[in-house]
Design a protein around this motif. Structure first.
Motif, PDB file in Angstrom:
ATOM      1  N   SER A  53       0.191   2.578  -7.022  1.00 52.98           N
ATOM      2  CA  SER A  53      -0.252   1.212  -6.767  1.00 52.98           C
ATOM      3  C   SER A  53       0.964   0.296  -6.822  1.00 52.98           C
ATOM      4  O   SER A  53       2.048   0.704  -7.212  1.00 52.98           O
ATOM      5  CB  SER A  53      -1.292   0.781  -7.810  1.00 52.98           C
ATOM      6  N   GLU A  88       0.831  -1.198   0.000  1.00 47.97           N
ATOM      7  CA  GLU A  88       0.000   0.000   0.000  1.00 47.97           C
ATOM      8  C   GLU A  88       0.863   1.244   0.000  1.00 47.97           C
ATOM      9  O   GLU A  88       1.935   1.257   0.584  1.00 47.97           O
ATOM     10  CB  GLU A  88      -0.944   0.011   1.193  1.00 47.97           C
ATOM     11  N   ARG A 125       1.643   4.597   1.430  1.00 48.52           N
ATOM     12  CA  ARG A 125       1.353   5.177   2.739  1.00 48.52           C
ATOM     13  C   ARG A 125       1.769   6.630   2.879  1.00 48.52           C
ATOM     14  O   ARG A 125       1.292   7.314   3.767  1.00 48.52           O
ATOM     15  CB  ARG A 125       2.072   4.367   3.813  1.00 48.52           C
TER      16      ARG A 125
END
Length: 134
Positions: free
Chosen positions: A107, A97, A99
């Motif tokens: 992605s 992910e 962050r």
């Protein structure tokens, strides 16, 4: 002038920062708080070698004694896509992910079979943190 990198909007003093910059600092501190419990006893992982100062895609990580860890990938310059070999996590189910910053587009896809993380981070600077176990 007391600034970082000669940019007057990135002062070293939190009380003088532009609101957007202060939000980035707050997000970075929150990410660190989520990771700090894993730091004692962790060993470094460098999927692309020891990064150089001008590398467009520095990557590093920490691996804990139980095999968990936190690979981190920064996109600072260059093409928006990078494949990273992470053989230390080959065979593990991970969910990568983006962050930091939270609003950054991006992605990543994890191939457990190959042990490769393919990262798409179109904006710079951005970071992908914590491919978590599924």
């Amino acid at each position: 002038m007391n600034t970082l990198n000669g940019d007057p909007t990135t002062t070293k003093h939190l009380d003088r920062m532009a609101p957007g910059r202060f939000t980035l600092v707050r997000e970075a501190v929150e990410v660190y708080r989520g990771l700090r419990a894993e730091l004692p006893g962790a060993v470094p992982v460098r999927p692309l070698r020891l990064p150089g100062r001008d590398d467009g895609w520095p990557a590093f990580g920490l691996r804990t004694a139980d095999g968990a860890g936190c690979p981190t990938v920064w996109h600072r310059a260059g093409e928006p896509v990078r494949a990273l070999p992470l053989p230390v996590w080959r065979g593990r189910a991970l969910v990568p992910e983006v962050r930091y910053p939270a609003a950054a587009p991006g992605s990543a896809e994890w191939s457990a079979r190959d042990g490769t993380l393919t990262v798409i981070l179109p904006r710079t600077p951005t970071a992908l943190l914590r491919p978590s176990p599924r």
